[in-house]
Design a protein around this motif. Structure first.
Motif, PDB file in Angstrom:
ATOM      1  N   ASP A 198      44.516  33.625  47.796  1.00 35.31           N
ATOM      2  CA  ASP A 198      44.640  32.132  47.581  1.00 35.31           C
ATOM      3  C   ASP A 198      45.354  31.452  48.865  1.00 35.31           C
ATOM      4  OD1 ASP A 198      43.667  32.586  45.136  1.00 35.31           O
ATOM      5  OD2 ASP A 198      45.537  32.766  44.040  1.00 35.31           O
TER       6      ASP A 198
ATOM      7  N   GLU B 180      50.053  36.322  39.509  1.00 38.17           N
ATOM      8  CA  GLU B 180      48.539  35.987  39.835  1.00 38.17           C
ATOM      9  C   GLU B 180      48.142  36.698  41.194  1.00 38.17           C
ATOM     10  OE1 GLU B 180      50.458  33.791  38.483  1.00 38.17           O
ATOM     11  OE2 GLU B 180      49.723  33.598  36.521  1.00 38.17           O
ATOM     12  N   VAL B 181      48.996  36.061  42.259  1.00 39.33           N
ATOM     13  CA  VAL B 181      48.789  36.617  43.530  1.00 39.33           C
ATOM     14  C   VAL B 181      49.099  38.137  43.677  1.00 39.33           C
ATOM     15  CG1 VAL B 181      49.689  36.228  45.868  1.00 39.33           C
ATOM     16  CG2 VAL B 181      49.340  34.278  44.734  1.00 39.33           C
TER      17      VAL B 181
ATOM     18  N   ASP C  50      48.827  40.361  41.371  1.00 42.74           N
ATOM     19  CA  ASP C  50      47.607  41.045  40.901  1.00 42.74           C
ATOM     20  C   ASP C  50      46.309  41.254  41.734  1.00 42.74           C
ATOM     21  OD1 ASP C  50      49.216  41.660  38.570  1.00 42.74           O
ATOM     22  OD2 ASP C  50      48.259  40.137  37.254  1.00 42.74           O
ATOM     23  N   GLN C  51      46.235  40.078  42.345  1.00 36.68           N
ATOM     24  CA  GLN C  51      45.113  39.954  43.337  1.00 36.68           C
ATOM     25  C   GLN C  51      45.230  40.869  44.442  1.00 36.68           C
ATOM     26  OE1 GLN C  51      42.096  38.216  42.447  1.00 36.68           O
ATOM     27  NE2 GLN C  51      41.430  39.703  44.221  1.00 36.68           N
TER      28      GLN C  51
ATOM     29  N   ASN D 196      55.684  39.139  44.059  1.00 31.75           N
ATOM     30  CA  ASN D 196      55.606  38.591  42.687  1.00 31.75           C
ATOM     31  C   ASN D 196      56.600  37.620  42.409  1.00 31.75           C
ATOM     32  OD1 ASN D 196      53.330  40.149  41.751  1.00 31.75           O
ATOM     33  ND2 ASN D 196      54.667  41.688  40.858  1.00 31.75           N
TER      34      ASN D 196
ATOM     35  N   GLY E 298      54.224  34.485  42.825  1.00 29.91           N
ATOM     36  CA  GLY E 298      53.644  34.553  41.189  1.00 29.91           C
ATOM     37  C   GLY E 298      52.747  36.007  41.014  1.00 29.91           C
TER      38      GLY E 298
ATOM     39  N   LEU F 129      43.115  46.453  35.604  1.00 25.79           N
ATOM     40  CA  LEU F 129      43.175  45.415  36.649  1.00 25.79           C
ATOM     41  C   LEU F 129      42.330  45.935  38.112  1.00 25.79           C
ATOM     42  CD1 LEU F 129      44.687  42.962  38.168  1.00 25.79           C
ATOM     43  CD2 LEU F 129      46.423  44.697  38.496  1.00 25.79           C
TER      44      LEU F 129
END
Length: 917
Positions: free
Chosen positions: A596, A534-535, A537-538, A528, A532, A487
Motif C-alpha cells: 500500500d 491490514e498492512v 496482514d498483507q 501493526n 494498521g 491468511l
C-alpha cells in the motif's frame, strides 16, 4: 556572544563588529562597577559628596550596556547594520565624565586609568572607539593635577597613560591581524565545505543516472562532458562494474570513418591489438542483417529517431559461432551545420535472449495440443485466448471467455492469495477449488505465471489448469484445505505438529540430519500499531509467499501464530551448508516489501534446533528458546539451541520475580570495556555493559536474563539504571582529573519506543553534570529501519541534547546508504563477525568498504571484537579510529578501568604480541 561562522553576508567589517559586540559589555560592566565603587568611597571617606557626577556615570554605563545588548539583537537581524556612531557618542560622554571626575583626587584618577586600560582591551577592533574611550579620560585630569602641584601626576598618571597608549596601539594592531586571519580562515573553510558538498552532490547524481536503464545512453554522454577528477579516480571500479553487467562500448568518428570497439574478444572473438587495422563490422555481420543496420543508422543520422538501435547477427572470427548483438547509440557531437560528427553507443550480447524467445515460440506450438487447460491473460488479467482442454474442463465456449476477468470465470475464494503470490514472485502454483456452472465446485491445480517485457512491466499472464475431480484428488485436496492457514495459504500449527510427529514414528528421519527452525519477525507489533492491521496482514502474506518459494533443502514451511513461522531443513550433517541456507533465508526476509505504497524493511530472529533422539519431544520448545536468544542478540540473526537455554516455566517465573526485585534494589552494576584510540594510542572512550549479581546464583551472564527482560518490558528500567550509573562514573572520572573520557551506552528497542526517553537522557546528564558531548548512545540498524522517518526525527531530537550517536553491529542488517545519509549518525561500529574474518596477509573487502564509506560520510569507525595483533595492525593501516576487543581488555569494573586508562599508551602494543594491555 558566540562569534558567528562565515556566511554570505559576512565581511571583514562585519567580523570586526562581532568582536566589538562581544567585548563591549565587559567595558560597560567595568564602568558601572567602578562607578558604584566611587559612590561607596564617597559615602564612607569623603565629606564633600559628588553623587551627582556618580549618578551620571552610572546612567551612562547602563545606557552603554543596554545599547550593546540592543546592537547584538539588531546585528543578528541585519548583518549590514552598524552601531559604531552610537558607541562613539556614548563612549565620548562616558570618558569625558570620568576625566572630569578623575581630577578630584588620586583614588578617582586611578579608577579612570583602570577603565582606560579596560577600554584598550575591549575596543581593540575599532581604533576610533578605543581612542574615544581612552583620550578624554586620561588627558582631561592633567591640567588640574598640574596646577594642584600633585606629585601623583608625575609618579603615576603620566607613566600610566603612556603605557596604556602603547598597549592600546599594540593591541589594536594585533587584534586587527587576528580578526583578518580568523576571517580569512572562516572564508576559506566555507569555500572548501561548499566545494566539497557540490562535488558530492554531482557524484551522487551521476551515479544515480548511470543506474537508470532507460536513460543509460544519455547518462554516459553526460558523464563524458561532466566527469570530474573524483570519477577519474574511480574509473577502475566503474570499468569492473560495466564488464560484470556484460556491456561494451563503441565510438564512431564519422568524418574520419573510424570506429573504436571495446571488448572485441567477448563480442566478436577477435582481440584488437594496438596499431592493428580497425575492425570493419560489416565483415562479420550476416548479409541478411546489413540492411537492418544501415537503415537504423540512416534514420538516426537524419533525425528520424532519437536513438540508433539495431539487432543483428555476427559470425565470430575465431570459432565462427553465430551471436546476436544489440547496439544502442546517439549522436554526441555535431558540426556547425548540425550534422553528426561523433556517435557513441553501447553493445550487448543478446544471444541468450533470442534463444529464449525461440524456445517460447516452440512452447507456443504446444498450446493447442496440451491435454491440460492452458490460457493466456492480458496485463489486466482478462482472457485473451485458451485451448480446447480448458474449455472442456469448465464446459464453456471459447467465445464466452474472451475478455472476461480470470477470477470472474474461476470464481474461487482464494483469488486474493493467488494475486498476492503473482504480484510478489511473478508466479503462483497450488491447488484451489473453483466453480463450474451454477452450483458445481471442482478441485483444480492451477499454475499462473506473469510474463514481463524488457522494462519489467507485465505484458500478459500464462496459466495451466488441471482437473482434480477424481475421488482421490478431491479427498487429498479437502485434507489440505483443513490444514491450511487462511491468511497466508501455508500449513498451520496443527499440521506442522503432525509433521514433527513423523520424527517419532520413523527412525530413518532422525538419521537424515534435519533442523527445525522457528522464525519470528523483529518488532512486527510496531508495524501493526503504526500502519494498521491490514498492512500487517498483507506483509505476513507477502512474507509467506517468499518462504513458500524457498528451494530445497527447505522441506516444510508453516505459520505457527501471528508473525511466527516454522521451517524444516534437511541439511545432511553439513553445518556450513546449513549456515548458508539460514543466511539466504535472512536475505530473503530483509528484501523490501511494498505494501500500500509503504516500503517496509523487516528483519527476523531465527531459532534452530537440530533433530536428535534426545530432543524429539522438545523440538519446538528448543527452537523457540533459540529464537528468543536471537532476539536478545538484537534480532536479524539466527541462533542454535544449546543446553544453557533450557529454562522451565517455573524458573522463568522466578527469574522474572528476581529481576523486578533487582530493579527496585538497584542490584545491577556496570562494567566498562575500553576502546583504544588508534591515532593517539590512548584509551579515551569506554562502553558501559550491564552486570547482575544474583543474590543466590551469583554473577549471571547477560544472555541469561536480558532476553527475559526484553520479553517482559523490564529492559527499559534496567537500561535507565545503566545510563545513570555510566554517566555518574564518567563525571566522577573527570572530577578526579582523568581527562575527557567518553562513555557509550546501548539503547534497547523498548527504550527508543518510549516517549520519555529524551527526558530520561536529559535527567541523567543533568544529575551527573556530565557534558553531553562525552555521552554516546548506541543503536542497531534493525531498530532504525522499522520506520526511517520516525528514526530520523527521533535521532535529531537526541542530537539536540548534544550527545553523540553510534550505529552498532553495522553491516549485519539491511544497510541502505540512502537511509544512512539521512540519519544524524556520528560513528559506525563494525560488527565483530567481519573483524573475525581478517586473516594475516589477506584483505577484508567488507571492512575496507565500510571504512571507505565512513570516510566519505565523515563518520568515525569503531571495530569490535579485535582479538589478535594482526587484526589490530590491519585496522591501523586502514586508518580505523578505534579498536575494541579482548586484545585491549575485557570489560572491567570502574576501579580497574581507571588503572588501565592511567597506564594506557601505544608503547604497550610492542611489549606483548598477544595483548595491548
Amino acid at each position: 556572544m558566540k562569534i558567528q561562522m562565515y556566511s554570505e553576508f559576512e565581511t571583514l567589517r562585519h567580523r570586526r563588529l562581532q568582536y566589538l559586540l562581544k567585548n563591549a559589555p565587559y567595558y560597560w560592566l567595568t564602568s558601572l562597577g567602578l562607578s558604584i565603587l566611587c559612590a561607596i568611597y564617597e559615602l564612607n571617606f569623603k565629606e564633600t559628596l559628588h553623587l551627582g557626577s556618580i549618578a551620571v556615570l552610572v546612567c551612562v554605563s547602563i545606557a552603554g550596556y543596554l545599547s550593546t545588548v540592543f546592537s547584538q539583537v539588531q546585528a543578528r537581524k541585519d548583518p549590514l547594520w552598524s552601531p559604531v556612531l552610537w558607541f562613539l557618542a556614548i563612549l565620548l560622554c562616558n570618558s569625558m565624565v570620568w576625566g572630569l571626575f578623575a581630577r578630584h583626587e588620586p583614588f578617582f584618577n586611578s579608577l579612570a586609568l583602570v577603565l582606560a586600560a579596560v577600554a584598550s582591551m575591549a575596543f581593540y577592533s575599532h581604533g576610533r572607539l578605543s581612542a574615544a574611550a581612552i583620550i578624554p579620560a586620561t588627558l582631561i585630569p592633567i591640567p588640574f593635577l598640574y596646577f594642584s602641584n600633585l606629585e601623583f601626576l608625575w609618579q603615576l598618571h603620566l607613566p600610566a597613560i603612556i603605557l596604556i597608549y602603547i598597549a592600546s596601539k599594540q593591541r589594536h594592531s594585533m587584534g586587527l591581524a587576528n580578526v583578518r586571519s580568523d576571517f580569512e580562515a572562516s572564508r576559506l573553510n566555507h569555500m572548501m565545505t561548499t566545494t566539497q558538498t557540490d562535488l558530492q552532490k554531482t557524484i551522487q547524481q551521476k551515479t544515480h543516472e548511470l543506474q537508470e536503464a532507460n536513460a543509460r545512453l544519455s547518462t554516459e554522454v553526460d558523464l563524458r562532458k561532466d566527469v570530474n577528477q573524483a570519477l577519474i579516480n574511480s574509473e577502475e571500479q566503474l570499468s569492473l562494474a560495466i564488464a560484470t553487467a556484460g556491456i561494451g562500448f563503441w565510438d564512431w568518428d564519422i568524418p574520419a570513418r573510424k570506429v573504436y570497439h571495446s571488448d572485441t574478444e567477448r563480442f566478436f572473438g577477435f582481440q584488437q591489438l594496438p596499431g592493428q587495422e580497425p575492425l570493419d563490422l560489416f565483415d562479420i555481420v550476416l548479409e541478411d542483417d546489413i540492411l537492418v543496420i544501415r537503415k537504423a543508422m540512416l534514420d538516426h543520422l537524419r533525425g528520424r529517431t532519437d536513438y540508433y538501435t539495431a539487432r543483428y547477427r555476427v559470425k565470430t572470427i575465431r570459432n565462427q559461432d553465430i551471436k546476436w548483438i544489440e547496439d544502442t547509440g546517439k549522436i554526441s557531437e555535431r558540426d556547425d551545420l548540425g550534422r553528426g560528427v561523433r556517435l557513441l553507443g553501447t553493445r550487448r550480447d543478446i544471444t541468450l535472449d533470442m534463444q529464449q524467445q525461440e524456445e517460447l515460440s516452440l512452447a507456443a506450438s504446444l498450446f493447442n495440443t496440451n491435454p491440460d487447460g492452458v490460457f493466456i491473460l492480458d496485463a489486466q488479467q482478462n482472457f485473451r485466448t485458451c485451448n480446447r482442454a480448458f474449455c472442456d474442463i469448465l464446459q464453456r465456449q471459447k467465445g464466452e471467455l474472451l475478455g472476461e476477468p480470470l477470477f470472474k470465470v474461476l470464481r474461487t475464494e482464494q483469488h486474493a492469495r493467488i494475486e498476492l503470490g503473482v504480484a510478489n514472485n511473478g508466479r503462483w502454483n497450488g491447488d484451489i477449488v473453483a466453480a463450474r456452472g451454477k452450483d458445481e465446485r471442482i478441485p483444480i491445480s492451477l499454475t499462473l505465471t506473469a510474463v514481463t517485457r524488457d522494462d519489467k512491466s507485465v505484458s500478459h499472464y500464462l496459466g495451466i489448469f488441471r482437473d482434480l475431480s477424481d475421488v482421490s484428488s478431491a479427498t487429498a485436496n479437502t485434507e489440505t484445505l483443513g490444514h491450511t492457514d487462511k491468511l497466508t495459504g501455508l500449513y498451520n500449527r496443527g499440521y506442522f505438529h503432525q509433521v514433527l510427529n513423523q520424527f517419532h514414528e520413523h527412525r530413518p528421519l532422525q538419521e537424515n540430519h534435519y533442523a527445525v527452525c522457528v522464525l519470528n519477525l523483529d518488532r512486527f507489533k510496531t508495524i501493526n500499531e503504526s500502519l494498521g492491521i491490514e498492512v500487517g496482514d498483507q506483509l505476513l502474506s507477502d512474507l509467506a509467499a517468499r518462504l513458500n518459494n524457498l528451494q530445497e533443502p527447505v522441506r516444510q514451511v508453516s505459520r505457527l501464530s501471528s508473525d511466527e513461522f516454522a521451517l524444516i531443513i534437511e541439511y545432511e550433517n553439513d553445518q556450513n551448508h546449513l549456515h548458508e541456507i539460514l543466511t539466504a533465508i535472512q536475505a530473503d526476509v530483509t528484501r523490501p516489501f511494498l505494501v500500500d505504497d509503504h516500503e517496509l524493511i523487516v528483519t527476523a530472529s531465527i531459532g534452530v534446533c537440530i533433530v536428535s533422539e534426545n530432543n524429539l519431544s522438545q523440538l519446538m520448545n528448543h527452537a523457540i528458546a533459540a529464537m528468543n536468544q536471537a532476539r536478545y542478540k538484537g534480532g536479524n540473526n539466527f541462533q542454535f539451541y544449546h543446553q544453557k537455554l533450557a529454562t522451565s516455566p517455573l524458573e522463568r517465573l522466578q527469574l522474572e520475580k528476581s529481576l523486578r526485585k533487582a530493579i527496585v534494589n538497584h542490584e545491577f552494576s556496570v562494567e566498562f570495556q575500553p576502546k583504544l584510540n588508534l591515532s593517539s594510542g590512548i584509551i579515551d572512550s569506554v562502553e558501559a555493559l550491564v552486570r547482575w549479581r544474583h543474590p543466590h546464583k551469583g554473577l549471571l551472564d547477560p544472555q541469561d536474563f536480558i532476553p527475559l527482560a526484553e520479553e517482559t518490558g523490564l529492559i527499559s528500567a534496567i537500561g535507565e539504571q545503566v545510563l545513570n550509573k555510566a554517566c555518574m562514573e564518567a563525571s566522577t572520572w573527570r572530577d578526579r582529573g582523568f581527562g575527557d573520557i567518553s562513555v557509550s551506552v546501548n539503547l534497547s528497542s523498548h527504550q527508543i519506543r518510549r516517549d520519555d526517553l529524551y527526558e530520561v537522557i536529559q535527567n541523567a546528564l543533568k544529575t551527573s553534570q556530565l557534558p553531553a558531548e562525552y555521552l554516546e548512545l548506541e543503536l542497531t540498524e534493525s531498530m532504525l529501519m522499522e520506520d526511517i522517518n520516525h528514526a530520523q526525527d527521533f535521532l535529531n531530537q537526541l542530537r539536540s541534547l548534544g550527545v553523540r550517536l553510534a550505529l552498532d553491529d553495522f553491516g549485519t542488517g539491511y544497510s541502505s546508504l540512502s537511509y544512512l545519509k539521512r540519519l544524524p549518525i556520528d560513528t559506525l561500529k563494525i560488527d565483530q563477525s567481519f573483524v573475525a574474518e581478517i586473516r594475516p596477509g589477506e584483505k577484508s573487502p567488507i571492512v575496507e568498504a565500510i571504512m571507505a564509506m565512513a570516510d566519505s560520510l565523515n563518520l568515525s569507525v569503531v571495530a569490535e571484537g579485535v582479538e589478535t595483533r594482526q587484526q589490530l595492525e590491519y585496522l591501523e593501516s586502514l586508518a580505523c579510529d578505534y579498536a575494541q576487543g579482548f586484545i585491549i581488555s575485557r570489560a572491567l569494573p570502574a576501579s580497574e578501568i581507571l588503572t588501565l586508562i592511567r597506564h594506557s599508551n601505544l608503547q604497550m602494543l610492542n611489549q606483548s604480541p598477544e595483548s595491548v594491555h
